[in-house]
Structure formats: C-alpha cells, structure tokens
Write a protein that holds these residues in place. Structure first.
Motif, mmCIF file in Angstrom:
data_model
loop_
_atom_site.group_PDB
_atom_site.id
_atom_site.type_symbol
_atom_site.label_atom_id
_atom_site.label_comp_id
_atom_site.label_asym_id
_atom_site.label_seq_id
_atom_site.Cartn_x
_atom_site.Cartn_y
_atom_site.Cartn_z
ATOM 1 N N ASP A 13 -5.140 2.862 -7.238
ATOM 2 C CA ASP A 13 -6.983 3.120 -6.656
ATOM 3 C C ASP A 13 -7.692 2.529 -6.680
ATOM 4 O OD1 ASP A 13 -6.366 2.458 -3.836
ATOM 5 O OD2 ASP A 13 -5.320 4.475 -3.741
ATOM 6 N N GLY A 28 -0.527 4.152 -0.755
ATOM 7 C CA GLY A 28 -0.848 5.811 -1.764
ATOM 8 C C GLY A 28 -1.967 5.728 0.069
ATOM 9 N N GLY A 29 -2.395 6.940 0.125
ATOM 10 C CA GLY A 29 -2.869 7.861 0.982
ATOM 11 C C GLY A 29 -1.893 8.887 1.228
ATOM 12 N N LYS A 30 -2.064 10.234 1.731
ATOM 13 C CA LYS A 30 -1.653 11.570 1.712
ATOM 14 C C LYS A 30 -0.464 11.611 1.838
ATOM 15 C CE LYS A 30 -5.375 14.700 0.198
ATOM 16 N NZ LYS A 30 -6.772 13.850 0.347
ATOM 17 N N GLY A 31 -0.421 10.845 3.324
ATOM 18 C CA GLY A 31 0.790 10.880 4.353
ATOM 19 C C GLY A 31 1.684 12.588 4.757
ATOM 20 N N LYS A 32 0.068 12.995 5.293
ATOM 21 C CA LYS A 32 0.429 14.654 5.254
ATOM 22 C C LYS A 32 0.827 14.618 6.778
ATOM 23 C CE LYS A 32 -5.040 15.637 5.142
ATOM 24 N NZ LYS A 32 -5.837 14.926 6.302
ATOM 25 N N ARG A 33 1.113 13.949 7.366
ATOM 26 C CA ARG A 33 1.926 14.389 8.675
ATOM 27 C C ARG A 33 3.263 13.188 8.285
ATOM 28 N NH1 ARG A 33 0.186 9.319 11.723
ATOM 29 N NH2 ARG A 33 -0.639 8.761 9.927
ATOM 30 N N LEU A 56 1.247 -1.407 -0.207
ATOM 31 C CA LEU A 56 -0.203 0.011 0.252
ATOM 32 C C LEU A 56 0.889 1.086 0.282
ATOM 33 C CD1 LEU A 56 -2.162 -1.020 3.131
ATOM 34 C CD2 LEU A 56 -3.102 -1.029 0.545
ATOM 35 N N VAL A 98 0.366 -0.203 -4.765
ATOM 36 C CA VAL A 98 -1.369 0.809 -5.175
ATOM 37 C C VAL A 98 -0.852 1.635 -4.847
ATOM 38 C CG1 VAL A 98 -3.785 0.161 -4.522
ATOM 39 C CG2 VAL A 98 -2.231 -2.205 -5.118
ATOM 40 N N LYS A 149 5.534 9.379 1.001
ATOM 41 C CA LYS A 149 5.560 8.750 1.429
ATOM 42 C C LYS A 149 6.821 7.512 1.068
ATOM 43 C CE LYS A 149 3.443 6.735 5.155
ATOM 44 N NZ LYS A 149 3.127 6.771 6.413
ATOM 45 N N GLY A 154 -8.624 5.239 1.866
ATOM 46 C CA GLY A 154 -8.025 3.976 2.567
ATOM 47 C C GLY A 154 -7.158 2.747 2.186
ATOM 48 N N CYS A 195 4.526 0.662 3.002
ATOM 49 C CA CYS A 195 5.091 1.245 2.310
ATOM 50 C C CYS A 195 6.417 1.805 2.829
ATOM 51 C CB CYS A 195 4.783 2.019 0.472
ATOM 52 S SG CYS A 195 4.114 3.445 2.010
ATOM 53 N N ASN A 214 5.450 7.514 10.579
ATOM 54 C CA ASN A 214 4.612 8.521 10.019
ATOM 55 C C ASN A 214 4.885 9.673 10.255
ATOM 56 O OD1 ASN A 214 1.874 6.538 10.067
ATOM 57 N ND2 ASN A 214 2.803 6.353 11.773
#
Ligand SMILES: Nc1nc2c(ncn2[C@@H]2O[C@H](COP(=O)(O)OP(=O)(O)OP(=O)(O)O)[C@@H](O)[C@H]2O)c(=O)[nH]1
Ligand SMILES: [Mg+2]
Length: 194
Positions: free
Chosen positions: A63, A9-14, A7, A47, A19, A69, A91, A179
């Motif tokens: 995705d 994807g996601g925003k990796g905001k933190r 995995l 992904v 990421k 998520g 990841c 994170n």
C-alpha cells in the motif's frame, strides 16, 4: 491486456484480523481468487501493507498509504502491473468463478466504444460491487486526485469513470464476502452444499 489486483490489506477488525489467511475449507481465503486467476492465466498482484506468508511474497505490492482503504490499494496494484484493464478483487471471495470474470471481460469492447472507464456489476436493488469490477488504466489519474484530496469512498472514483453497469443478478453467490466470524461460518455451510 488484463491484470488483477487482489486487495488484502485493511484491518479486518470485524473478523479479528488477518482476513486473507482465515482458513476456509482446506485453503486460506486468499487462495480462492488466486486459483481462479491462475486458471484464467491472468497475472495478478496482492496488495497489502505487510509481508504475507513466504510463498505469496513474489506477488506482493505494498500500500502506498497505510490504512487508506481500497483506493490506495488499487493505485498501488496499478503501479506494479502494466495493463490496459485491471480486475479488482477482494481477498475474501471464495465463490468467485471463471464465468463471472469472463462475463466482465466480454463487456470490455462495449465499454471502450462508449468511453466507459470501469465495468461494475449492479444488482436489481441498485447495490453495486466495485470490488468485483474492471477499471481501465486511466483510472490512475482519478485515483491520484482522490487520494490527494483524502476522499476515500470508492463511489467517488466510479462517478469519475462513466461506469458501464452490468447485471449482477446471475452471479449472486460470487459476491459473498466475509466480514465477521458468523459470515465465515455461514459461507462454509454454503461451500459444503456446493
Ligand atoms: N490493500 C488494501 N486493501 C484493503 C484496505 N482496506 C480494505 N482492503 C481490502 O478490501 C476488501 C474489503 O475490505 P473489508 O472487507 O471492509 O476489510 P477490512 O476493512 O479489512 O475489514 P474491517 O476492518 O472489518 O472493516 C478486503 O479484501 C480487504 O482486505 C487497504 O487499506 N489496503
Ligand atoms: Mg472495511
């Protein structure tokens, strides 16, 4: 019989975005699970929702739904690769080991016998590691259902799958994931010690 879904994807905001391509030692974060999977000759797909660096694109799946998520990421990976069981990984797992993956795989026979559709490491304090787990191919039905109902928490999936919980304690470092920039720095210290 086994394929892997990384995995990414996601925003990796933190951590400030992107990421998978944060530098960690002399590699990118995403190179760590890839190199372990290659050693074990486990086919994999990555992904995410956008193109990655060119050399990774052969292995890419997209995705089905943006920013849903991990559940949508897992389903997308399952649609890309045909397999009996899927190893789901984040990841950002630079301390993943072959031993840990072999341990999960060694539990498949027992899980099949007991009708368990996922194999999930659990710590002594009850904390579970669903992004370092094995899922049987029939999880797809439940993934579809949860996504349609907009239920995004992975625990909803696990509850449907009669999970086989296995001991996470002997693999503690394996589950270190990253994170924040601070966690990236701390994990690097750990890498240097290793
Ligand atoms: N394919 C896919 N992967 C995801 C998605 N959301 C999270 N992930 C991955 O799931 C793993 C765990 O997610 P988090 O560590 O919370 O990452 P994140 O959501 O990008 O980070 P934050 O925005 O800081 O919460 C990481 O490997 C992410 O790349 C998603 O919507 N699709
Ligand atoms: Mg998140």
């Amino acid at each position: 019989m086994i394929s892997a879904i990384i995995l990414a994807g996601g925003k990796g905001k933190r951590i400030g975005g992107n990421k998978p391509f944060k530098k960690f030692g002399d590699k990118y974060l995403i190179d760590y699970p890839i190199s372990i999977l290659k050693k074990l000759k486990i086919p994999y797909t990555i992904v995410t929702s956008k193109n990655l660096l060119f050399k990774y694109n052969n292995f890419l799946s997209f995705d089905l739904i943006d920013d849903f998520g991990p559940l949508a990421g897992i389903l997308s990976g399952m649609r890309t690769l045909n397999s009996e069981w899927y190893l789901v990984l984040p990841c950002d797992c630079p301390f993943l080991t072959e031993d840990f993956i072999n341990y999960l795989i060694a539990n498949i026979k027992f899980a099949e016998k007991r009708g368990c559709k996922c194999i999930v490491p659990r710590h002594r304090n009850g904390f579970i590691e669903p992004l370092f787990s094995l899922y049987r191919k029939d999880s797809k039905i439940y993934l579809n259902k949860l996504i349609l109902e907009d239920k995004r928490k992975i625990i909803y999936l696990i509850r449907e799958l009669n999970p086989l919980y296995v001991d996470a304690e002997k693999f503690k470092n394996v589950f270190i994931n990253i994170n924040t920039p601070e966690e990236l720095r701390d994990a690097l210290k750990h890498l240097i010690k290793k």
